[in-house]
Design an enzyme around this catalytic site. Structure first.
Site, PDB file in Angstrom:
ATOM      1  N   SER A 146       0.852  -1.178   0.000  1.00  0.00           N
ATOM      2  CA  SER A 146       0.000   0.000   0.000  1.00  0.00           C
ATOM      3  C   SER A 146       0.890   1.231   0.000  1.00  0.00           C
ATOM      4  O   SER A 146       2.052   1.158   0.418  1.00  0.00           O
ATOM      5  CB  SER A 146      -0.885   0.013   1.261  1.00  0.00           C
ATOM      6  OG  SER A 146      -1.528   1.260   1.440  1.00  0.00           O
ATOM      7  N   TYR A 159      -1.800  -0.393  10.496  1.00  0.00           N
ATOM      8  CA  TYR A 159      -1.921  -0.789   9.094  1.00  0.00           C
ATOM      9  C   TYR A 159      -0.632  -0.480   8.335  1.00  0.00           C
ATOM     10  O   TYR A 159      -0.112  -1.317   7.591  1.00  0.00           O
ATOM     11  CB  TYR A 159      -3.107  -0.054   8.460  1.00  0.00           C
ATOM     12  CG  TYR A 159      -3.333  -0.393   7.005  1.00  0.00           C
ATOM     13  CD1 TYR A 159      -3.812  -1.646   6.632  1.00  0.00           C
ATOM     14  CD2 TYR A 159      -3.078   0.540   5.999  1.00  0.00           C
ATOM     15  CE1 TYR A 159      -4.026  -1.960   5.299  1.00  0.00           C
ATOM     16  CE2 TYR A 159      -3.295   0.240   4.666  1.00  0.00           C
ATOM     17  CZ  TYR A 159      -3.768  -1.017   4.317  1.00  0.00           C
ATOM     18  OH  TYR A 159      -3.963  -1.332   2.998  1.00  0.00           O
TER      19      TYR A 159
END
Length: 247
Positions: A146, A159
């Site tokens: 990501s 995350y």
């Protein structure tokens, strides 16, 4: 959009988290190019429907229920593909969750879930395919990270930590093998069901408000197609794909 089948030999491509979002879009793109796709996710009915649709369109697909947090489930998924096709060319480690929140919200169960799916799930996939790819003398592992693996924002600490770890893990794996290709794909805002995993309402509202500029999951599928169809001596190590408007 229909794509012309690939002129190269079809690859056997295993995709985790294939029931929606990036995984589903990647399965459709690669099947349209003539590759054999093996679809893994927990939602068996959605997997079966996707496989049936791909087959009806002339593609080749195998659906297999998968929980990436369970190493035995992951091993069964890989074995099913290997038993059917006799090889495993590509693993797309795509399954992920993103229950964002500030650390002081102390949503510790969600922290554990992100570590289990986003990091341990990737490790389980690698462990399951590595012996097969080593024996073949070739293979390609595509890890979905990501842009949060390139930066850290409020509400995304855990995350981001998992995605930074995926990038570090991928680089170590790449350096350890002269035969294995390793690619990290780092999407920016992408339309998927990831935001559905956000349980902290204020955070969910904020993220949902940003999704107006999100790119379609098909854009990531296209990047994966590009990476896996390069010549064997070319290893596309990292691709970052963001909406043009994303800061």
């Amino acid at each position: 959009m229909r794509h012309a089948p690939t002129t190269a030999a079809p690859k056997v491509v295993l995709i985790t988290g294939a029931s929606s979002g990036i995984g589903e879009a990647t399965a459709r793109r690669l099947a349209a190019a003539g590759h054999h796709v093996v679809l893994g996710a927990r939602r068996a009915e959605r997997l079966a429907a996707l496989a049936k649709e791909i087959e009806a369109g002339g593609g080749n697909a195998l659906a297999h229920t998968l929980d990436v947090t369970d190493p035995l489930s992951t091993r069964s998924f890989v074995d099913a593909a290997h038993n059917r096709y006799g090889r495993v060319d590509v693993l797309v480690n795509n399954a992920g969750v993103m229950p964002l929140s500030r650390l002081d919200a102390l949503r510790t169960e969600e922290w554990d879930r992100m570590i289990d799916v986003n990091l341990r799930g990737v490790l389980h996939g690698i462990a399951a395919v590595l012996p097969i790819m080593t024996a073949q003398g070739a293979g390609h592992i595509v890890n979905i990270a990501s842009v949060s693996g390139l930066r850290v924002d409020p509400t995304a600490a855990v995350y981001s930590a998992t995605k930074h770890a995926v990038r570090a893990l991928s680089e170590g794996l790449r350096q350890e093998s002269q035969d294995l290709r390793v690619t990290v794909i780092s999407p920016g805002l992408t339309r998927s069901e990831l935001t559905d995993t956000i349980g902290h309402q204020d955070t969910k509202d904020a993220v949902t408000g940003q999704m107006s500029i999100a790119i379609p999951a098909a854009a990531i599928g296209e990047a994966i197609h590009y990476a896996i169809t390069q010549p064997a001596e070319v290893d596309v190590n990292e691709l970052v794909i963001r909406p043009t408007a994303q800061g």
